[in-house]
Design a protein around this motif. Structure first.
Motif, PDB file in Angstrom:
ATOM      1  N   LYS B 118       0.834  -1.205   0.000  1.00 15.04           N
ATOM      2  CA  LYS B 118       0.000   0.000   0.000  1.00 15.04           C
ATOM      3  C   LYS B 118       0.869   1.256   0.000  1.00 15.04           C
ATOM      4  O   LYS B 118       0.509   2.260  -0.600  1.00 15.04           O
ATOM      5  N   TYR B 119       1.993   1.202   0.709  1.00 13.00           N
ATOM      6  CA  TYR B 119       2.907   2.336   0.760  1.00 13.00           C
ATOM      7  C   TYR B 119       4.270   1.900   0.254  1.00 13.00           C
ATOM      8  O   TYR B 119       4.592   0.710   0.248  1.00 13.00           O
ATOM      9  N   SER B 120       5.093   2.875  -0.142  1.00 12.24           N
ATOM     10  CA  SER B 120       6.440   2.557  -0.609  1.00 12.24           C
ATOM     11  C   SER B 120       7.334   2.248   0.588  1.00 12.24           C
ATOM     12  O   SER B 120       7.014   2.595   1.724  1.00 12.24           O
ATOM     13  N   ASN B 121       8.488   1.615   0.313  1.00 14.15           N
ATOM     14  CA  ASN B 121       9.438   1.331   1.388  1.00 14.15           C
ATOM     15  C   ASN B 121       9.876   2.611   2.084  1.00 14.15           C
ATOM     16  O   ASN B 121      10.025   2.644   3.312  1.00 14.15           O
ATOM     17  N   GLU B 122      10.089   3.676   1.292  1.00 13.25           N
ATOM     18  CA  GLU B 122      10.550   4.947   1.892  1.00 13.25           C
ATOM     19  C   GLU B 122       9.543   5.462   2.902  1.00 13.25           C
ATOM     20  O   GLU B 122       9.902   5.978   3.949  1.00 13.25           O
ATOM     21  N   TRP B 123       8.255   5.335   2.547  1.00 11.02           N
ATOM     22  CA  TRP B 123       7.224   5.797   3.470  1.00 11.02           C
ATOM     23  C   TRP B 123       7.286   4.975   4.754  1.00 11.02           C
ATOM     24  O   TRP B 123       7.253   5.537   5.854  1.00 11.02           O
ATOM     25  N   GLN B 124       7.386   3.665   4.624  1.00 15.43           N
ATOM     26  CA  GLN B 124       7.427   2.804   5.809  1.00 15.43           C
ATOM     27  C   GLN B 124       8.609   3.183   6.696  1.00 15.43           C
ATOM     28  O   GLN B 124       8.460   3.277   7.923  1.00 15.43           O
ATOM     29  N   VAL B 125       9.782   3.397   6.086  1.00  9.99           N
ATOM     30  CA  VAL B 125      10.977   3.723   6.866  1.00  9.99           C
ATOM     31  C   VAL B 125      10.788   5.062   7.574  1.00  9.99           C
ATOM     32  O   VAL B 125      10.977   5.179   8.789  1.00  9.99           O
ATOM     33  N   GLN B 126      10.381   6.071   6.795  1.00 14.65           N
ATOM     34  CA  GLN B 126      10.173   7.403   7.370  1.00 14.65           C
ATOM     35  C   GLN B 126       9.127   7.354   8.481  1.00 14.65           C
ATOM     36  O   GLN B 126       9.293   7.947   9.542  1.00 14.65           O
ATOM     37  N   HIS B 127       8.062   6.615   8.241  1.00 12.64           N
ATOM     38  CA  HIS B 127       6.951   6.551   9.180  1.00 12.64           C
ATOM     39  C   HIS B 127       7.353   5.805  10.455  1.00 12.64           C
ATOM     40  O   HIS B 127       6.936   6.179  11.549  1.00 12.64           O
ATOM     41  N   LEU B 128       8.173   4.769  10.340  1.00 12.67           N
ATOM     42  CA  LEU B 128       8.585   4.034  11.540  1.00 12.67           C
ATOM     43  C   LEU B 128       9.558   4.857  12.376  1.00 12.67           C
ATOM     44  O   LEU B 128       9.510   4.829  13.605  1.00 12.67           O
ATOM     45  N   ILE B 129      10.425   5.619  11.700  1.00  9.75           N
ATOM     46  CA  ILE B 129      11.393   6.439  12.440  1.00  9.75           C
ATOM     47  C   ILE B 129      10.678   7.591  13.141  1.00  9.75           C
ATOM     48  O   ILE B 129      10.939   7.896  14.294  1.00  9.75           O
ATOM     49  N   GLN B 130       9.759   8.228  12.428  1.00 14.50           N
ATOM     50  CA  GLN B 130       9.053   9.381  13.010  1.00 14.50           C
ATOM     51  C   GLN B 130       7.655   9.494  12.391  1.00 14.50           C
ATOM     52  O   GLN B 130       7.444  10.238  11.436  1.00 14.50           O
ATOM     53  N   PRO B 131       6.687   8.784  12.955  1.00 14.85           N
ATOM     54  CA  PRO B 131       5.348   8.732  12.335  1.00 14.85           C
ATOM     55  C   PRO B 131       4.722  10.103  12.097  1.00 14.85           C
ATOM     56  O   PRO B 131       4.089  10.335  11.075  1.00 14.85           O
ATOM     57  N   LYS B 132       4.923  11.024  13.034  1.00 12.20           N
ATOM     58  CA  LYS B 132       4.261  12.331  12.911  1.00 12.20           C
ATOM     59  C   LYS B 132       4.774  13.126  11.716  1.00 12.20           C
ATOM     60  O   LYS B 132       4.108  14.040  11.249  1.00 12.20           O
ATOM     61  N   SER B 133       5.962  12.787  11.210  1.00  7.56           N
ATOM     62  CA  SER B 133       6.501  13.547  10.086  1.00  7.56           C
ATOM     63  C   SER B 133       5.695  13.312   8.814  1.00  7.56           C
ATOM     64  O   SER B 133       5.739  14.120   7.895  1.00  7.56           O
ATOM     65  N   VAL B 134       4.989  12.188   8.729  1.00  3.80           N
ATOM     66  CA  VAL B 134       4.150  11.972   7.543  1.00  3.80           C
ATOM     67  C   VAL B 134       2.659  11.921   7.873  1.00  3.80           C
ATOM     68  O   VAL B 134       1.827  12.170   7.014  1.00  3.80           O
TER      69      VAL B 134
END
Lengths: 305, 247
Positions: B118-134
């Motif tokens: 559903k989401y790209s790997n970059e989104w998953q990585v960014q979201h796991l590191i800092q969910p509020k940023s996305v």
């Protein structure tokens, strides 16, 4: 205590502790007892109508039925179960929504905006679909995130902003790529190129380095022109960015505090390349109707061509 | 005999009370659990479900270690609102290799049963590191330490443990051949325990889930796991009615 209990005619369990301490044995209230029996009767009725007891390698399906019209227009009946119930409810909801979706599918892109009923459907249904599927990356209003996800609300498009191109992006997904130049070019060359790239959109740059950078840009050494074009306006067929506008996605130029920071941001992309920029393919996950809905919604966010 | 039975005998005899309590409780167990081992009409016969690769399996371990299941379920119920938001309802067959399954019933965050792709790997990585940023309104905590190296020295032992619960990871050539027959050669290779470490590194390199090919991180494992969730069954191959008959 013992005396008073007997005086009131209360039964005791007959247990006696410490000479006089007795345990009362009051019967349950009548209403409670009969409610309990009623639940047993309810269970018996329930078992006859709904799936209940395991039976050998299968189970008792019960007598209740769910009837609905399937996709082929035939009536189908199942013993009551949640999956059949979902089919029935989906079919009923579709019967109400389908006229809108059917009209959406029949209407050519450029006609949709001229039909007030259809465009208000796109705005309301599209917003829900966008929130569920797109907003996690492109954000609620479609403004995106510098360094991660492109802005959909402006008129700058990486792969094209026509209805057809937006639909293609949704259906097949996209995979952005720029090769790293850290090994092919030395630090001075990357510095010169970054100055040239910044100058293209009116940024602060060193004039001498801009001249060197411009030459490199069009040379076979760096060959930037191959993807970004002779005029540096980008090539939407390969998803190469327009470098002459002030819209930045991968290099965080707007976020940099000073000229040096802006230069560093561009240099980082040139030397490290870019292997991000993956848009998932939505074919299969979303229906063709939902994809067309989102195509029109995204097109109308502000920058459709 | 029952006529002479007095409640007092149960109450004053601890051993008898214990036995009677266990007897009455085991009725519930026998009625509710035992049939599950006998019924085979409720497991959908669908293609594509396979055990996790070594990397996905380590990612799943991290999912459990970080307690993701305390806020995320992996069970899309057959309701219209859930189908609209999350996709096709979950099948029993889809978690047949999950030990323990991650169905859950607590949704502080969204259901993850079909988050794969559903989401790209970059989104998953960014979201796991800092969910509020996305996702600005998110209440999910940050997990920045997932970018640390993944300990995969014991991955073979972990798969061996799963094998004892019935997941068909292979040790012998005969088991490997059986997997080739069941899942095809490509999948069977990833299920071979002697090659587990090699396969784990190869998948992390090729998938490049965390955007860094140099080291295999916990992020590689977790994102590989998230990206496969709910993607194994191709639902375009089945009519809705094919799946109703199992209920």
């Amino acid at each position: 205590m013992a005396d008073s209990a007997q005086n009131q005619g209360v039964q005791t369990t007959g247990h006696v502790w410490d000479e006089t301490l007795q345990e009362w044995n009051n019967p349950l209230p009548v209403w409670w007892t009969y409610s309990f029996y009623a639940t047993i009767v309810f269970a018996l009725v329930y078992w006859t109508f709904y799936p209940s007891w395991p039976f050998g390698k299968s189970f008792l399906p019960g007598m209740a039925q769910i009837t609905y019209t399937n996709a082929q227009g035939q009536e189908e009946s199942w013993h009551w179960n949640t999956r059949a119930k979902l089919l029935k409810e989906t079919q009923e909801a579709n019967a109400q929504q389908m006229p809108y979706y059917a009209k959406l599918m029949q209407t050519p892109f450029e006609q949709i905006g001229k039909d007030p009923e259809l465009s208000s459907f796109v705005v309301s249904a599209g917003k829900v679909a966008f929130s569920d599927n797109c907003a996690a990356c492109h954000q609620a209003g479609g403004a995106g995130k510098v360094g991660l996800f492109p802005n959909l609300a402006d008129d700058d498009w990486i792969y094209g902003g026509s209805h057809e191109k937006i639909q293609e992006t949704l259906v097949k997904g996209r995979r952005g790529y720029m090769p790293p130049f850290a090994e092919a070019l030395d630090a001075a060359q990357i510095d010169a190129l970054a100055n040239y790239v910044l100058s293209l959109s009116g940024g602060q740059a060193d004039a001498a380095k801009v001249a060197t950078g411009k030459e490199l840009f069009h040379s076979q050494t760096a060959a930037c022109y191959y993807c970004h074009g002779d005029n540096a306006k980008g090539r939407q067929d390969v998803g190469a960015a327009n470098l002459t506008d002030k819209v930045w996605l991968w290099a965080d130029v707007p976020g940099a505090a000073d000229a040096e920071g802006k230069l560093a941001a561009v240099k980082k992309v040139i030397s490290g390349g870019m292997a991000k920029g993956v848009m998932p393919a939505w074919e299969g996950r979303l229906s063709p109707e939902q994809i067309k809905l989102l195509t029109v919604y995204v097109h109308e966010l502000g920058g459709g061509k | 005999m029952l006529k002479n039975f007095k409640h007092e005998r149960l109450e004053t005899n601890a051993g008898l009370l214990l036995v009677a309590t266990m007897l009455s409780i085991s009725v519930g167990g026998l009625v509710e659990i035992a049939p599950l081992f006998l019924i085979d009409d409720t497991m959908e016969k669908v293609d594509g479900v396979r055990p996790y690769t070594p990397l996905e399996s380590r990612g799943r371990d991290i999912y459990i270690r970080e307690g993701c299941y305390t806020c995320h379920s992996q069970m899309i119920r057959p309701f219209r609102d859930e189908a609209l938001r999350y996709g096709h309802y979950s099948l029993a067959a889809e978690s047949k290799y999950d030990h323990p399954f991650q169905w859950g019933s607590k949704r502080t965050g969204p259901d993850l049963a079909r988050v794969g792709g559903k989401y790209s790997n970059e989104w998953q990585v960014q979201h796991l590191i800092q969910p509020k940023s996305v996702v600005p309104e998110s209440v999910m905590p940050n997990y920045p330490w997932l970018m640390s190296p993944l300990d995969y020295a014991d991955v073979g032992d972990r798969l061996r443990a799963l094998r004892t619960t019935g997941v068909p990871y292979s040790l012998s050539q005969a088991e490997y051949d059986a997997n080739v027959k069941q899942f095809g050669a490509e999948v069977a290779k990833t299920l071979h325990i002697p090659d587990a470490q090699k396969n784990l590194v190869a998948q992390a390199q090729e998938g490049n889930y965390d955007g860094d090919r140099a080291i295999v991180t916990e992020m590689d494992g977790l994102v590989a796991y998230l990206q496969v969730l709910g993607t194994m069954v191709d639902f375009s191959k089945y009519k809705p009615e094919d799946l109703v008959k199992y209920r």
